[in-house]
Design an enzyme around this catalytic site. Sequence first.
Site, PDB file in Angstrom:
ATOM      1  N   ARG A 193      -1.310  48.984  -9.389  1.00 22.44           N
ATOM      2  CA  ARG A 193      -2.333  50.476  -8.826  1.00 22.44           C
ATOM      3  C   ARG A 193      -3.305  50.083  -8.229  1.00 22.44           C
ATOM      4  NH1 ARG A 193       0.614  53.390 -13.072  1.00 22.44           N
ATOM      5  NH2 ARG A 193       2.627  54.391 -12.173  1.00 22.44           N
ATOM      6  N   LYS A 246      -0.839  55.781 -15.060  1.00 24.46           N
ATOM      7  CA  LYS A 246      -0.688  57.214 -15.522  1.00 24.46           C
ATOM      8  C   LYS A 246      -0.920  57.677 -16.111  1.00 24.46           C
ATOM      9  CE  LYS A 246       0.031  58.127 -10.588  1.00 24.46           C
ATOM     10  NZ  LYS A 246       1.291  58.381  -9.874  1.00 24.46           N
ATOM     11  N   HIS A 288      -1.444  50.734  -1.691  1.00 27.54           N
ATOM     12  CA  HIS A 288      -0.090  50.890  -2.374  1.00 27.54           C
ATOM     13  C   HIS A 288       1.055  50.038  -1.815  1.00 27.54           C
ATOM     14  CE1 HIS A 288       1.717  53.449  -4.710  1.00 27.54           C
ATOM     15  NE2 HIS A 288       2.525  53.594  -4.151  1.00 27.54           N
ATOM     16  N   ARG A 325       1.599  46.826  -3.142  1.00 26.99           N
ATOM     17  CA  ARG A 325       2.071  47.605  -4.758  1.00 26.99           C
ATOM     18  C   ARG A 325       3.751  47.235  -3.846  1.00 26.99           C
ATOM     19  NH1 ARG A 325       2.006  50.058  -9.792  1.00 26.99           N
ATOM     20  NH2 ARG A 325       3.275  51.818  -9.575  1.00 26.99           N
ATOM     21  N   HIS A 343       5.670  52.862 -13.697  1.00 32.06           N
ATOM     22  CA  HIS A 343       6.748  53.974 -13.943  1.00 32.06           C
ATOM     23  C   HIS A 343       7.703  54.201 -15.054  1.00 32.06           C
ATOM     24  CE1 HIS A 343       7.870  52.015  -8.843  1.00 32.06           C
ATOM     25  NE2 HIS A 343       6.558  52.538  -9.414  1.00 32.06           N
ATOM     26  N   TYR A 380      13.592  50.671  -4.244  1.00 34.75           N
ATOM     27  CA  TYR A 380      13.103  49.490  -3.678  1.00 34.75           C
ATOM     28  C   TYR A 380      14.566  48.325  -4.025  1.00 34.75           C
ATOM     29  CZ  TYR A 380       8.433  50.279  -5.095  1.00 34.75           C
ATOM     30  OH  TYR A 380       6.765  50.733  -5.442  1.00 34.75           O
TER      31      TYR A 380
END
Length: 315
Positions: free
Chosen positions: A158, A182, A257, A260, A283, A292
């Site tokens: 990120r 995160k 992004h 990414r 994730h 994806y």
Amino acid sequence: MATADPTGPVDLDEAITAYVRYLRHVSARSENTVRAYERDLRTALEGITTVDGFTLNRARDVLGWAADAGASRATIARLASSMRGFGTFLVHQGWCAANPVATLKAPLPRRVLPKVLRQQQAAGLLDDLRRAAQEDPANPIAARDWAMLELLFATGMRVSELVGIDCGDLDLLNHTVRVTGKGNKTRVVPFGATASAAVQAWLARREEVRSRQHRGQSQPTNALFLGARGARIGSRQVRDVVNVVTAQAEGPRLSPHGIRHSTATAVLEGGADLRVVQELLGHSSLSTTQIYTHVGTERLRAVFDQAHPRSGSTD
């Protein structure tokens, strides 16, 4: 901080302030998420002064108003999430007996297939950045931009993770970098020899940029990537760089992004397991990574339509 007063209801503004503080310091949500939730709540509950006015009917009205104003499904879903989370917080604080909006429903956000750079397009873009850095030795920023894009594409990290990297987080011997994602979760991400070469080229020029720091700054920054004035680069600056360089190259104009997404797609098309991609991207849920697989399916369909004699394609 808002308190439950037996003589009167809890002040709503103070309750929202307490919830924002909770999101930032206890839940460790990203600053962008915290700001979005606070903006949602203050807009949705404008005119209400106490927690008693936070009702299911009001929340449903808010979603209706947002839909009438043309808000996207994703925005409406976030509004609902903001209000449900706030309701849960009120219960935990003892300011409500039950979450007044626990049953609030919102349309699921439509999953839109992300735009990505195909592998040949990514290679062309990164080669252009390498040549620009090598052909303009008087401009260390060109070396920085090459290194940032190489590292973004190599790792799929990120933008917030990229700007948070310190020089000590790099392990150039083993081609890994430690990033904080995160929820302040830390992971170690590998990268290849090409990205390593770009990062080393930037490190050889980094001091030229770091020396531009304002004299008022007592200690030099340990940040890996620096802005033009010598301080740690910000997410907005990185977005601007990515936006400009992708606009000048073959392929779609992207944000970090989008890079990414491109990484995840390339790794999956190369045969990686979905859980490996989940770990690479950081994730927390496999369902987030599964978009994806749809990107890969779309690519498969395009190749099938073009190559198979019985595909029914008229092209």
